[in-house]
Design an enzyme around this catalytic site. Structure first.
Site, PDB file in Angstrom:
ATOM      1  N   THR A 165       0.749  -1.308  -0.481  1.00  0.00           N
ATOM      2  CA  THR A 165       0.006   0.056  -0.654  1.00  0.00           C
ATOM      3  C   THR A 165       0.801   0.717  -0.023  1.00  0.00           C
ATOM      4  O   THR A 165       0.620   1.966  -0.511  1.00  0.00           O
ATOM      5  CB  THR A 165      -0.909  -0.139   1.240  1.00  0.00           C
ATOM      6  OG1 THR A 165      -1.417  -1.103   1.001  1.00  0.00           O
ATOM      7  CG2 THR A 165      -2.207   1.151   0.828  1.00  0.00           C
ATOM      8  N   TRP A 214       2.399   1.934  -3.352  1.00  0.00           N
ATOM      9  CA  TRP A 214       1.541   2.043  -4.236  1.00  0.00           C
ATOM     10  C   TRP A 214       1.253   2.984  -4.635  1.00  0.00           C
ATOM     11  O   TRP A 214       0.408   3.906  -5.135  1.00  0.00           O
ATOM     12  CB  TRP A 214       0.487   1.790  -4.185  1.00  0.00           C
ATOM     13  CG  TRP A 214      -0.775   1.878  -4.907  1.00  0.00           C
ATOM     14  CD1 TRP A 214      -1.084   1.109  -6.625  1.00  0.00           C
ATOM     15  CD2 TRP A 214      -1.599   3.267  -5.384  1.00  0.00           C
ATOM     16  NE1 TRP A 214      -2.255   1.834  -6.891  1.00  0.00           N
ATOM     17  CE2 TRP A 214      -2.939   2.612  -6.710  1.00  0.00           C
ATOM     18  CE3 TRP A 214      -1.856   3.831  -4.117  1.00  0.00           C
ATOM     19  CZ2 TRP A 214      -3.554   3.259  -6.652  1.00  0.00           C
ATOM     20  CZ3 TRP A 214      -2.848   4.863  -4.811  1.00  0.00           C
ATOM     21  CH2 TRP A 214      -3.550   4.724  -5.764  1.00  0.00           C
ATOM     22  N   HIS A 215       1.634   4.110  -2.980  1.00  0.00           N
ATOM     23  CA  HIS A 215       1.260   5.430  -3.590  1.00  0.00           C
ATOM     24  C   HIS A 215       2.631   6.076  -3.993  1.00  0.00           C
ATOM     25  O   HIS A 215       2.205   7.813  -4.343  1.00  0.00           O
ATOM     26  CB  HIS A 215       0.961   6.116  -2.023  1.00  0.00           C
ATOM     27  CG  HIS A 215      -0.268   5.669  -1.301  1.00  0.00           C
ATOM     28  ND1 HIS A 215      -0.700   4.375  -1.070  1.00  0.00           N
ATOM     29  CD2 HIS A 215      -1.531   6.746  -1.490  1.00  0.00           C
ATOM     30  CE1 HIS A 215      -1.892   4.655  -1.014  1.00  0.00           C
ATOM     31  NE2 HIS A 215      -2.246   5.724  -1.053  1.00  0.00           N
ATOM     32  N   GLY A 216       3.547   5.898  -3.894  1.00  0.00           N
ATOM     33  CA  GLY A 216       4.503   6.580  -4.373  1.00  0.00           C
ATOM     34  C   GLY A 216       6.289   5.873  -4.671  1.00  0.00           C
ATOM     35  O   GLY A 216       6.263   5.581  -3.709  1.00  0.00           O
TER      36      GLY A 216
END
Lengths: 389, 479
Positions: free
Chosen positions: B328, B331-333
């Protein structure tokens, strides 16, 4: 149709109407616009329809320019912006686009400046002054409305102290005589010395500058009662208005101060590129009919102006070179009463040597640097003096 | 293109909707495809190709998988091709620069020249390119092949319908992550009703207002404070700054999701809900059930459950949670900030699962809320600062590192943003919704007709903010 649905259909119809009418009127409006539309308020040409090609699409410039194009022609554009500013104010924001509107006037906020750049300018001025020791050098740095009316600004809004800035600048240029005009402006803060909707000082503000400079520059100032005041326009909405579009502030008055017993004869030559035009007045009344009414004083900024005035020998202080920003435009009409020859140069519009535009410093008895704090702190041209002269 | 521009709202949207409504039912998906391509290419005229490649591979993987029905191996190969390809695109476009940087850092030398990388001979600058929405559309598209493999959905034989699913413009750039399963039925057969359009318009305008009126307004405070030299920032200022971001990201992100859901409804789709008042949560586990719901459920369905979820004993559950939360974060960066941010959430959630959750249930709700929001707010520092040292310094400032508790500028920020903060605080709870329901019970017409006025007013106000974005007086040209 069931009764429960009427309000739903009403919302759908309303939404559709808004989404249709706005683009339709916008498109009709843009079709009927002149070829190169100019926004007086924003002082720029509107974005033209972008060129559509493989290159402009792949580098996205087509899309960006198209968005500007559409938005520039958006129906009732200024009304929307004014609505947004009002709503921001309603939310409690006091600074809108860098401008405070307090106590019936708009005040441009000045919070920080580039020290390196300012110091480079000051150093260039100092070495310039040392190079021309025989010429009297003066420096008039006018505070902006922010400093004079700082008590009306919200506490801790970040406004920087201009008085200290002026002192710092004068101290950094010991070979140039600094002219303190802060005190006389501050003492007259109840008078109309700054425009309410523009970043300039008024003619009265400039007169106070003229009066304060007299003892330093050693001329006899003409007392205020010798002037007759002409209210040349009372519908001036200046640069600060262009940003806030706040109609609640009373428009400004442009005043011309002329000698009650007759103006001296003068001729002013405006040099712009290779052209030179001579006039017999300092005022361009055509601008009073336009948005940019401040330009009625000596016109818009140009590289060089030459003013010769016929004045009695006993009150003539000789020749003066003014290196300036636009604050000087309302000051110079007063100076023409004491200097028979004034040359005005604007370093922002000059790129070669001063001799290229026929300015030789040694020809002048005095040089005056006349700037306002905000412009001077942002200026990147004064340091050009290093190679100009 | 983004929703919050005048070109989208007053050119693209009316034109698309008119054509979409007029078009016969059979060609509506084709209109979705065309409008989606125009919408996406407006922002990514080159990388639209990336999206099309991803779409094509997943479409064919689906067809082939269908052909080998009942045979495990070929089906598995198709799945692997699709997953590897989607993650590969993400890897190249999103993570290659970050990975290269870290390899260089570990090696202590420039093993990989970040400014001169190439992918099958095509040179690129990994730091400068991240096709908009790539994290969203790859996940969406993958959900199709995974679900098809698991037998949860039927194959989509019509290439236009499948491409319409991927390019459906409302959800293409910022979610919600609409799974194929969510819209499979509507993709082939949907009815557009007055009720649906009405709900859609309301949802869209509320979302637009959240983004344009609230998120942008409060966001300017964070931008200003983030730019300050931390050494002179008071405790109060630093808290105001990160609180401003806390609200900005919620109203921005949930506003975008609302707009997407609203636009979806206008076109006959029911997208899943993405936010459910996350800042009212009483634990971190609950927060993540209410925040970016479609992402959480994606990871749950396609990572956590396939790994065994919580059915394989406690140690395995902890490991599975750790994997999901690491991913997670990633995934955000592509940065250590995001990895740490996600992983720390994983740690907290594991702790809550082990024992803290039971403790929290016994505590007063106010304490649970404070506990949750404190962690969330500290998390946002990690999320929106340039690097780990900056995040550390910022958190230190929040706890008094500068030695200044309150200063004049903090009070100035507080006074000018007080109303905006109050609107934010009320706006992120369910109070407005409850109030509307209460009035509806007493006087339904007031809500029905008053609502029209409020919606129209909000749309007009949003328009003013959109037009202002490019208002650019060039004043000093002549002075």
């Amino acid at each position: 149709m069931s009764k429960q649905k009427i309000h739903k259909i009403l919302l759908i119809v309303l939404f559709s109407l808004i989404l249709l009418i706005i683009p339709i009127i916008t498109i009709i409006k843009s079709v009927n616009m002149p070829a190169k539309p100019f926004s007086e308020n924003e002082n720029r040409y509107l974005q033209e329809f972008p060129k559509f090609s493989f290159d402009t699409v792949t580098d996205k410039s087509f899309m960006q320019d198209f968005e500007t194009y559409f938005s520039d022609r958006f129906v009732l554009r200024e009304e929307w912006i004014s609505m947004k500013n009002n709503f921001d104010r309603l939310l409690g924001k006091r600074e809108i686009k860098g401008i405070f509107t307090e106590d019936g006037r708009m005040i441009e906020a000045w919070k920080e400046y580039d020290e390196t750049s300012v110091n480079a300018n000051l150093a260039a001025m100092e070495s310039f002054a040392q190079k021309y020791k025989n010429v009297n050098m003066y420096f008039m740095l006018a505070p902006n409305a922010q400093e004079i009316y700082s008590d009306t600004l919200p506490a801790n809004c970040g406004a920087a102290n201009q008085k200290n800035f002026i002192k710092m600048c004068y101290d950094a240029t010991p070979s140039i005589k600094g002219i303190d005009i802060y005190n006389s402006l501050a003492a007259a803060k109840e008078e109309y010395i700054y425009y309410r909707t523009d970043h300039h000082w008024t003619s009265l503000g400039a007169y106070l500058g003229y009066q304060s400079a007299a003892s330093v520059m050693k001329y006899n100032p003409i007392s205020l009662d010798k002037f007759s005041i002409e209210h040349a326009s009372n519908s001036f909405r200046g640069t600060l208005y262009s940003k806030t579009l706040d109609d609640s502030i009373t428009p400004d008055t442009i005043d011309f101060y002329t000698l009650a017993n007759g103006e001296p004869e003068l001729s002013m030559t405006v040099y712009r590129g290779t052209s030179a035009n001579t006039y017999d007045s300092l005022y361009f009344r055509d601008y009073l009919e336009k948005k940019d009414k401040y330009s009625a004083f000596l016109g818009t900024n140009v590289p060089k102006l030459e003013i010769t005035t016929t004045i009695p020998k006993e009150s003539d202080s000789g020749s003066l070179l003014v290196i300036k920003d636009s604050y000087a435009h309302s000051l110079i009409p007063f100076l023409t009463k004491n200097y028979s020859k004034i040359t005005v140069i604007d370093l922002r519009y000059i790129n070669g040597a001063l001799s290229d535009i026929d300015v030789n410093i040694s020809d002048y008895q005095s040089v005056l640097f006349m700037y306002n704090v905000i412009t001077f702190s942002e200026d990147t041209n004064v340091k050009k003096l290093n190679f100009m002269a | 293109m983004v929703f919050s521009t005048s070109v989208f709202l007053y050119l693209f949207l009316p034109l698309t909707l008119i054509i979409y409504y007029i078009a016969p039912k059979k060609s509506k998906n084709f209109i979705i495809l065309l409008s989606g391509l125009l919408f996406y290419s407006w922002g990514e005229p080159i990388y639209v190709v990336v999206m099309l490649i991803s779409t094509m591979i997943d479409y064919f993987a689906g067809l082939v998988m269908n052909k080998f029905e009942g045979r495990k191996l070929p089906r598995r190969i198709c799945l692997i091709v699709s997953v590897v390809m989607n993650l590969g695109l993400l890897g190249v476009f999103k993570y290659s620069g970050f990975i290269a940087e870290n390899i260089n850092a570990i090696a202590g030398q420039q093993l990989i020249d970040i400014n001169n990388m190439n992918f099958f001979g095509i040179e690129f600058l990994p730091m400068n390119m991240l096709p908009i929405g790539i994290s969203f559309f790859t996940f969406q598209s993958m959900s199709y092949t995974i679900d098809l493999y698991l037998g949860n959905v039927k194959v989509q034989k019509n290439p236009i319908s499948f491409a319409a699913f991927v390019t459906l413009f409302p959800q293409i750039v910022a979610g919600p992550i609409v799974r194929y399963d969510d819209v499979a039925k509507e993709l082939d057969d949907r009815t557009i009703t007055i009720d649906l359009i009405y709900d859609g318009i309301i949802k869209f305008i509320i979302g637009l207002g959240k983004k344009v009126l609230i998120a942008n307004s409060i966001g300017s405070l964070w931008t200003e404070i983030k730019g300050l030299d931390l050494g002179g920032v008071s405790v109060l200022t630093s808290w105001l700054g990160i609180l401003a971001f806390t609200f900005q990201i919620y109203f921005d992100f949930s506003g975008y999701s609302d707009m997407a859901v609203g636009l979806g409804k206008m076109m006959g789709f029911n997208f899943p809900k993405n936010f459910d008042y996350p800042y009212m949560s009483k634990s971190i586990s609950e927060f993540w059930r209410r925040w970016h719901i479609t992402l959480g459920s994606w990871f749950k369905s396609y990572v956590y459950f396939p790994l065994g979820g919580n059915r394989k004993g406690l140690p395995r559950t902890v490991l599975n949670l750790a994997i999901v939360w690491f991913l997670t974060g990633v995934w955000h960066g592509a940065s250590w900030n995001f990895i740490l941010w996600g992983s720390l959430y994983g740690v907290v959630i594991i702790i809550e699962k082990l024992f803290l959750g039971k403790v929290l249930k016994k505590l007063p709700t106010a304490i649970c809320s404070i506990y949750t929001m404190l962690l969330v707010i500290l998390g946002w520092v990690l999320f929106d600062t340039a690097d780990l040292p900056t995040a550390g310094n910022y958190i230190a400032t929040m706890f008094g590192a500068s030695g200044i508790l309150v200063d004049g500028s903090a009070l100035y920020y507080l006074s000018t943003y007080a109303i905006t903060f109050i609107i934010c605080i009320i706006g992120c709870t369910d109070l407005p919704k409850k109030a509307v329901e209460l009035v509806r019970k007493k006087c339904t017409p007031l809500v029905n007709y008053g609502g029209i006025a409020v919606m129209a007013g909000m749309l007009v106000l949003c328009t003013a903010y959109l037009v202002d974005q490019t208002y650019n007086p060039f004043l000093y040209f002549n002075f």
